[in-house]
Design a protein around this motif. Structure first.
Motif, PDB file in Angstrom:
ATOM      1  N   SER A   6       0.913  -1.214   0.113  1.00  0.00           N
ATOM      2  CA  SER A   6      -0.087   0.022  -0.087  1.00  0.00           C
ATOM      3  C   SER A   6       0.806   1.059   0.001  1.00  0.00           C
ATOM      4  CB  SER A   6      -0.801  -0.023   1.272  1.00  0.00           C
ATOM      5  OG  SER A   6      -0.083   0.140   2.493  1.00  0.00           O
ATOM      6  N   ALA A   7       0.164   2.564   0.123  1.00  0.00           N
ATOM      7  CA  ALA A   7       1.059   3.360   0.098  1.00  0.00           C
ATOM      8  C   ALA A   7       1.802   3.582   1.276  1.00  0.00           C
ATOM      9  CB  ALA A   7       0.018   4.820  -0.008  1.00  0.00           C
ATOM     10  N   GLU A   8       1.639   3.100   2.170  1.00  0.00           N
ATOM     11  CA  GLU A   8       2.354   2.813   3.429  1.00  0.00           C
ATOM     12  C   GLU A   8       3.769   2.399   3.270  1.00  0.00           C
ATOM     13  OE1 GLU A   8      -0.956   2.021   4.153  1.00  0.00           O
ATOM     14  OE2 GLU A   8      -1.406   4.121   4.088  1.00  0.00           O
ATOM     15  N   ASP A   9       3.885   1.546   2.306  1.00  0.00           N
ATOM     16  CA  ASP A   9       4.948   0.904   1.900  1.00  0.00           C
ATOM     17  C   ASP A   9       5.891   1.175   1.010  1.00  0.00           C
ATOM     18  OD1 ASP A   9       4.319  -1.695   3.483  1.00  0.00           O
ATOM     19  OD2 ASP A   9       2.604  -1.845   2.103  1.00  0.00           O
ATOM     20  N   VAL A  10       5.642   2.483   0.669  1.00  0.00           N
ATOM     21  CA  VAL A  10       6.558   3.156  -0.420  1.00  0.00           C
ATOM     22  C   VAL A  10       7.965   3.421   0.016  1.00  0.00           C
ATOM     23  CG1 VAL A  10       6.755   5.424  -1.702  1.00  0.00           C
ATOM     24  CG2 VAL A  10       4.729   4.128  -1.758  1.00  0.00           C
ATOM     25  N   PRO A  11       8.153   3.709   1.193  1.00  0.00           N
ATOM     26  CA  PRO A  11       9.610   3.800   1.739  1.00  0.00           C
ATOM     27  C   PRO A  11      10.260   2.293   1.663  1.00  0.00           C
ATOM     28  CG  PRO A  11       8.098   5.002   3.010  1.00  0.00           C
ATOM     29  CD  PRO A  11       7.366   4.301   2.310  1.00  0.00           C
ATOM     30  N   ALA A  12       9.411   1.552   1.824  1.00  0.00           N
ATOM     31  CA  ALA A  12      10.271   0.057   1.742  1.00  0.00           C
ATOM     32  C   ALA A  12      10.563  -0.391   0.332  1.00  0.00           C
ATOM     33  CB  ALA A  12       9.351  -1.017   2.544  1.00  0.00           C
ATOM     34  N   LEU A  13       9.417  -0.043  -0.445  1.00  0.00           N
ATOM     35  CA  LEU A  13       9.500  -0.405  -1.960  1.00  0.00           C
ATOM     36  C   LEU A  13      10.719   0.264  -2.547  1.00  0.00           C
ATOM     37  CD1 LEU A  13       5.710  -0.504  -3.206  1.00  0.00           C
ATOM     38  CD2 LEU A  13       7.498  -2.697  -2.788  1.00  0.00           C
ATOM     39  N   ALA A  14      10.870   1.694  -2.177  1.00  0.00           N
ATOM     40  CA  ALA A  14      12.026   2.427  -2.588  1.00  0.00           C
ATOM     41  C   ALA A  14      13.342   2.143  -2.044  1.00  0.00           C
ATOM     42  CB  ALA A  14      11.796   3.915  -2.216  1.00  0.00           C
ATOM     43  N   THR A  15      13.345   1.381  -0.902  1.00  0.00           N
ATOM     44  CA  THR A  15      14.544   1.061  -0.313  1.00  0.00           C
ATOM     45  C   THR A  15      14.883  -0.216  -1.193  1.00  0.00           C
ATOM     46  OG1 THR A  15      14.221   1.931   1.764  1.00  0.00           O
ATOM     47  CG2 THR A  15      15.745   0.214   1.716  1.00  0.00           C
ATOM     48  N   LEU A  16      13.936  -1.118  -1.353  1.00  0.00           N
ATOM     49  CA  LEU A  16      14.288  -2.416  -2.093  1.00  0.00           C
ATOM     50  C   LEU A  16      14.798  -2.010  -3.630  1.00  0.00           C
ATOM     51  CD1 LEU A  16      11.495  -4.612  -0.945  1.00  0.00           C
ATOM     52  CD2 LEU A  16      13.770  -4.917  -0.636  1.00  0.00           C
ATOM     53  N   ARG A  17      14.139  -0.969  -4.044  1.00  0.00           N
ATOM     54  CA  ARG A  17      14.344  -0.710  -5.516  1.00  0.00           C
ATOM     55  C   ARG A  17      15.823  -0.107  -5.603  1.00  0.00           C
ATOM     56  NH1 ARG A  17      13.848  -1.900 -10.895  1.00  0.00           N
ATOM     57  NH2 ARG A  17      13.440  -0.270 -12.137  1.00  0.00           N
ATOM     58  N   ARG A  18      16.175   0.799  -4.820  1.00  0.00           N
ATOM     59  CA  ARG A  18      17.672   1.270  -4.390  1.00  0.00           C
ATOM     60  C   ARG A  18      18.649   0.034  -4.200  1.00  0.00           C
ATOM     61  NH1 ARG A  18      20.645   5.948  -3.626  1.00  0.00           N
ATOM     62  NH2 ARG A  18      18.500   7.290  -3.309  1.00  0.00           N
ATOM     63  N   ALA A  19      18.114  -0.892  -3.423  1.00  0.00           N
ATOM     64  CA  ALA A  19      19.267  -2.337  -3.266  1.00  0.00           C
ATOM     65  C   ALA A  19      19.612  -2.821  -4.687  1.00  0.00           C
ATOM     66  CB  ALA A  19      18.545  -2.822  -2.361  1.00  0.00           C
ATOM     67  N   TRP A  20      18.260  -2.954  -5.499  1.00  0.00           N
ATOM     68  CA  TRP A  20      18.356  -3.679  -6.639  1.00  0.00           C
ATOM     69  C   TRP A  20      19.293  -2.879  -7.437  1.00  0.00           C
ATOM     70  CZ3 TRP A  20      13.517  -4.814 -10.032  1.00  0.00           C
ATOM     71  CH2 TRP A  20      13.708  -5.576 -11.001  1.00  0.00           C
ATOM     72  N   THR A  21      19.294  -1.625  -7.708  1.00  0.00           N
ATOM     73  CA  THR A  21      19.977  -0.763  -8.522  1.00  0.00           C
ATOM     74  C   THR A  21      21.356  -0.673  -8.242  1.00  0.00           C
ATOM     75  OG1 THR A  21      18.195   0.496  -9.093  1.00  0.00           O
ATOM     76  CG2 THR A  21      20.394   1.456  -9.656  1.00  0.00           C
ATOM     77  N   GLU A  22      21.613  -0.617  -6.911  1.00  0.00           N
ATOM     78  CA  GLU A  22      23.066  -0.548  -6.316  1.00  0.00           C
ATOM     79  C   GLU A  22      23.678  -2.163  -6.432  1.00  0.00           C
ATOM     80  OE1 GLU A  22      22.855   1.507  -2.444  1.00  0.00           O
ATOM     81  OE2 GLU A  22      22.832   3.234  -3.438  1.00  0.00           O
ATOM     82  N   GLU A  23      23.014  -3.041  -6.471  1.00  0.00           N
ATOM     83  CA  GLU A  23      23.451  -4.496  -6.518  1.00  0.00           C
ATOM     84  C   GLU A  23      23.945  -4.659  -7.804  1.00  0.00           C
ATOM     85  OE1 GLU A  23      21.496  -8.672  -6.905  1.00  0.00           O
ATOM     86  OE2 GLU A  23      21.374  -7.930  -4.895  1.00  0.00           O
ATOM     87  N   GLN A  24      23.349  -3.889  -8.756  1.00  0.00           N
ATOM     88  CA  GLN A  24      23.826  -3.962 -10.217  1.00  0.00           C
ATOM     89  C   GLN A  24      24.806  -2.976 -10.530  1.00  0.00           C
ATOM     90  OE1 GLN A  24      20.243  -3.901 -12.544  1.00  0.00           O
ATOM     91  NE2 GLN A  24      19.572  -5.874 -12.067  1.00  0.00           N
ATOM     92  N   ASN A  25      24.815  -2.150 -10.269  1.00  0.00           N
ATOM     93  CA  ASN A  25      25.681  -0.825 -10.331  1.00  0.00           C
ATOM     94  C   ASN A  25      26.523  -0.031  -9.586  1.00  0.00           C
ATOM     95  OD1 ASN A  25      24.046  -0.683 -13.290  1.00  0.00           O
ATOM     96  ND2 ASN A  25      22.475   0.146 -11.994  1.00  0.00           N
ATOM     97  N   GLY A  26      26.592  -0.578  -8.210  1.00  0.00           N
ATOM     98  CA  GLY A  26      27.294  -0.089  -7.251  1.00  0.00           C
ATOM     99  C   GLY A  26      26.569   1.122  -6.423  1.00  0.00           C
ATOM    100  N   GLU A  27      27.018   1.952  -5.611  1.00  0.00           N
ATOM    101  CA  GLU A  27      26.461   2.842  -4.916  1.00  0.00           C
ATOM    102  C   GLU A  27      25.871   4.008  -6.180  1.00  0.00           C
ATOM    103  OE1 GLU A  27      26.804   6.297  -1.428  1.00  0.00           O
ATOM    104  OE2 GLU A  27      28.357   4.590  -1.456  1.00  0.00           O
ATOM    105  N   VAL A  28      24.545   4.382  -6.013  1.00  0.00           N
ATOM    106  CA  VAL A  28      24.199   5.796  -6.892  1.00  0.00           C
ATOM    107  C   VAL A  28      23.886   6.732  -5.984  1.00  0.00           C
ATOM    108  CG1 VAL A  28      22.333   6.109  -8.483  1.00  0.00           C
ATOM    109  CG2 VAL A  28      23.402   4.086  -8.546  1.00  0.00           C
TER     110      VAL A  28
END
Length: 152
Positions: free
Chosen positions: A10-32
């Motif tokens: 839900s909308a309350e999960d947006v911070p958690a979803l964003a954290t997972l999306r950042r983790a995915w990106t950084e796993e592939q590309n390093g820190e962004v």
């Protein structure tokens, strides 16, 4: 024994979803470095939430995985009710929790949703590594889709 819970986000999960999306990106590309990412993600979620459904997997209330599904409604035509189909995207599980059934639980939720909502199909664009995973979940390779990409 680790208990994984999967639920609709839900909308309350947006911070958690964003954290997972950042983790995915950084796993592939390093820190962004992107201090505005979380705000852009929240804006995207608010805009897209009318036609997307997301699920979040957690262990001890810590987010460990996600999946989102975009729902498309076909243009109506005379005498035929428009049908809907779904596109599974952004399936991600933190590395420490991979190969433990978390991805399967997320995909099962999407498939259950598709059945409950009478979607005529689910499609996705798998990575080479994920093809066997999706095949085990009942997906089949098809050559019926075409794709256009802009020339550089």
């Amino acid at each position: 024994m680790t208990v994984v819970k999967v639920r609709r986000a839900s909308a309350e999960d947006v911070p958690a979803l964003a954290t997972l999306r950042r983790a995915w990106t950084e796993e592939q590309n390093g820190e962004v470095v992107d201090p505005n990412f979380e705000a852009r993600f929240a804006e995207w979620f608010a805009t897209e939430s009318g036609r997307r459904v997301a699920w979040i997997a957690s262990v001890d209330d810590r987010p460990i995985g996600m999946l989102n599904l975009a729902v498309f409604t076909r243009m109506p035509r005379p005498g035929v009710e428009p049908n809907r189909w779904g596109y599974i995207a952004n399936v991600f599980v933190l590395e420490a929790h991979r190969d433990s059934g978390v991805g399967r639980l997320l995909v099962e939720e999407a498939v259950t949703f598709a059945r409950d909502e009478d979607l005529v199909r689910l499609v996705l664009s798998p990575s080479p590594r994920s093809v066997p995973f999706y095949e085990r979940a009942g997906f089949a390779t098809t050559d019926r889709l075409m794709m256009w990409t802009p020339k550089a």
